[in-house]
Design an enzyme around this catalytic site. Structure first.
Site, short mmCIF file in Angstrom:
data_model
loop_
_atom_site.label_atom_id
_atom_site.label_comp_id
_atom_site.label_asym_id
_atom_site.label_seq_id
_atom_site.Cartn_x
_atom_site.Cartn_y
_atom_site.Cartn_z
N ARG A 128 15.48 -2.34 -6.26
CA ARG A 128 14.02 -2.37 -6.38
C ARG A 128 13.65 -2.59 -7.84
O ARG A 128 14.20 -1.94 -8.73
CB ARG A 128 13.39 -1.04 -5.91
CG ARG A 128 13.74 -0.65 -4.49
CD ARG A 128 13.30 -1.66 -3.45
NE ARG A 128 11.87 -1.92 -3.47
CZ ARG A 128 10.98 -1.18 -2.83
NH1 ARG A 128 11.35 -0.16 -2.11
NH2 ARG A 128 9.71 -1.48 -2.90
N LYS A 141 2.02 7.35 4.26
CA LYS A 141 1.45 6.01 4.37
C LYS A 141 1.05 5.67 5.80
O LYS A 141 0.66 4.54 6.07
CB LYS A 141 2.45 4.98 3.83
CG LYS A 141 2.86 5.25 2.38
CD LYS A 141 4.01 4.37 1.94
CE LYS A 141 4.66 4.92 0.68
NZ LYS A 141 5.90 4.20 0.34
N PRO A 171 0.81 -1.21 0.00
CA PRO A 171 0.00 0.00 0.00
C PRO A 171 0.85 1.26 0.00
O PRO A 171 1.75 1.42 0.80
CB PRO A 171 -0.81 -0.11 1.29
CG PRO A 171 -0.82 -1.55 1.61
CD PRO A 171 0.51 -2.05 1.15
N GLU A 172 0.55 2.14 -0.93
CA GLU A 172 1.16 3.46 -0.97
C GLU A 172 0.05 4.44 -0.61
O GLU A 172 -1.02 4.03 -0.19
CB GLU A 172 1.76 3.71 -2.36
CG GLU A 172 2.72 2.58 -2.74
CD GLU A 172 3.38 2.75 -4.09
OE1 GLU A 172 3.61 3.89 -4.49
OE2 GLU A 172 3.64 1.73 -4.76
#
Length: 291
Positions: A274, A58, A2-3
């Site tokens: 990433r 967040k 979740p961002e």
DNA sequence: AACTACTCCTGGAGGC
DNA sequence: TGCCTCCAGGAGTAGT
């Protein structure tokens, strides 16, 4: 996963559907989920209610009479609300195998609200946390996180972004944007979307960026949030192929598909370990793009 | 100070 | 089918 958009969707769901309802039952199935330096426990929520909610990046905050709860869903957190008296909602990391059955083995917290409504917190990888904080300590608690301006707040301006990027030098733009002290709310998906929108290679250094390029990054963040927040986030289900090309996300997890800007093939690489998706035609390494 | 690698976990996908 | 390796959307910490 979740961002900001996913966390905001969870916050709005809780705010709109569960705020003010008395909590009549608490099941904490993974004790490590909850932490408190002040010796508070989740049981204090019994017969209380979530009176208000807020969010910075967040981090989501539930304001209750006995304490504040600072919630972070990390990579695989998911909130699901169900009940007779509410529309219900699902927000956060998709959990395909368990979409219909709740609770399941990755459900770590269940809150029962008056009027037959339930809120489930699910987290496959156990990274999520809920910090129980006395009201008087909340400001300090949040300050220690050193979060940059929230992307949906008035504090997030072009000037603020320019100022923060100009303080960086040799670092690459992608990890700088992922750093929550730069701005608060971007994660791996949305940084890829923003840099693709801005036509900037993720390994470009901050000091190599022109004013016009920083303007485009700002615009990319604003436009990306404008699309993602109303949709409640990206909801990428990696077990299914992404074929709906006209839909968000446009670049992330689209390896091998045509770029929606120029038609070139989207490639995948790694930036600071990433997974990173980009269009090398639109986002050249040296920033030779003049427009 | 600033940047990068490692770490906390589980589960799904793909190779053999 | 089973075993192995790699990968995953976050971010604190330790090392350079």
């Amino acid at each position: 996963m979740p961002e900001l958009p996913e966390v905001e969707a969870a916050r709005r769901g809780i705010h709109d559907q569960l705020r003010g309802r008395t909590i009549v039952g608490i099941e904490l199935l993974r004790p490590g989920l909850v932490q408190s330096e002040a010796g508070l426990t989740i049981d204090l929520l019994q017969d209380q209610s979530i009176d208000d909610t807020s969010r910075h990046g967040k981090y989501m905050v539930w304001h209750t009479e006995p304490m504040a709860l600072v919630v972070h869903m990390k990579m695989t957190g998911q909130f699901v609300a169900r009940g007779d008296g509410i529309p219900g909602f699902v927000s956060g990391h998709p959990v395909p195998a368990y979409d219909t059955e709740l609770p399941h083995k990755s459900t770590h917290l269940i809150l029962d609200f008056e009027g037959e409504a339930r809120l489930y917190f699910t987290d496959i990888r156990h990274f999520g946390r809920i910090w129980l904080v006395p009201h008087d300590d909340l400001a300090d608690h949040m300050a220690r996180l050193r979060l940059g301006p929230d992307l949906l707040s008035d504090a997030f301006t072009l000037e603020a972004l320019r100022d923060r990027l100009r303080r960086r030098s040799i670092g690459r733009i992608k990890p700088i944007l992922l750093d929550q002290t730069t701005v608060a709310g971007l994660g791996n998906i949305y940084v890829d979307e923003v840099l693709w929108y801005a036509k900037i290679h993720p390994s470009r250094t901050a000091e190599s960026l022109t004013d016009a390029e920083i303007d485009r990054i700002y615009e990319g963040i604003v436009e990306t949030m404008k699309i993602a927040v109303p949709e409640g986030g990206a909801k990428i289900n990696r077990s299914k192929a992404l074929t709906d090309l006209g839909q968000f996300p446009f670049i992330h997890a689209r390896e091998g598909f045509p770029c929606q800007h120029c038609g070139a093939t989207i490639t995948k690489t790694k930036v600071n370990n990433r997974g990173t998706y980009l269009c090398l035609d639109c986002q050249p390494e040296r920033g030779r793009l003049s427009s």
